[in-house]
Design a protein around this motif. Structure first.
Motif: not given
Length: 214
Positions: A182, A180, A178
């Motif tokens: 983190w 991302i 997605y």
């Protein structure tokens, strides 16, 4: 994805991490004790075989052991023998049992011979001597190194992903689809919380056993 959605997904993977940890511990601790008795056996052929086995397991990376347990039986018999999760538990249990066995052996051999002889003079059986004289002293001696190995086990569970077991790191890597990154670093929070809880537990155990002078 929102923070809470990511957290829920990671918790699903963390559940598998906890299962791997718990099952490995339940199986490896008693197996390690049995192996330690074999490595201290007066029957030299058995002692030699056990020591060679422990040397091999401790010398081969756990990642490679996972590959061997999962893929080798399938290669030999033409079809998978173990599920990915079962293969993980087998490999982890054998690996950690060998490490635990050395800790048990060192703890048992550190008990002064005079205490065992005193128990024999009193007419105690070998089982009574072990349970009433040796065991609690051994436990006190092995708690710190055992704690270190168990904490290492928490982090080693991440290796399960090499045979596609969906644990927390695997989930975090999937979430990177997605765009991302983190969540991968967010997994550190779960590991730190787990290790922190174990550190407190082992600290409490050491305090409880402090009246055993060694």
């Amino acid at each position: 994805m929102s923070f809470w959605e990511v957290t829920l997904e990671l918790l699903k993977g963390f559940e598998t991490t906890c299962y791997i940890f718990a099952l490995t511990l339940v199986l490896a601790l008693p197996l390690g004790l049995v192996i330690s008795f074999g490595s201290m056996s007066k029957f030299k052929p058995l002692k030699a075989v056990v020591k060679i086995f422990v040397w091999i397991i401790r010398g081969v990376p756990l990642m490679l052991q996972l590959f061997i347990v999962f893929y080798l039986p399938g290669f030999l018999f033409g079809k998978p023998v173990f599920t990915r999760f079962t293969a993980t538990i087998i490999a982890f249990s054998i690996n950690y049992a060998c490490y635990f066995s050395e800790i048990f052996r060192a703890g048992i051999e550190a008990i002064p011979r005079g205490q065992i002889e005193a128990g024999q003079v009193l007419g105690m059986t070998k089982f009574q001597i072990f349970t009433r004289i040796t065991l609690m002293q051994v436990i006190k001696r092995i708690v710190p190194p055992m704690g270190n190995e168990i904490i290492t086990l928490v982090k080693d569970t991440a290796l399960a992903r090499v045979i596609t077991v969906i644990e927390i790191i695997w989930v975090a890597e999937e979430l990177m689809a997605y765009a991302i990154i983190w969540p991968l670093f967010y997994t550190a929070v779960f590991y730190l919380a787990f290790v922190g809880a174990l550190t407190l537990i082992f600290g409490w155990i050491e305090k409880k056993l402090s009246y055993y002078k060694v």
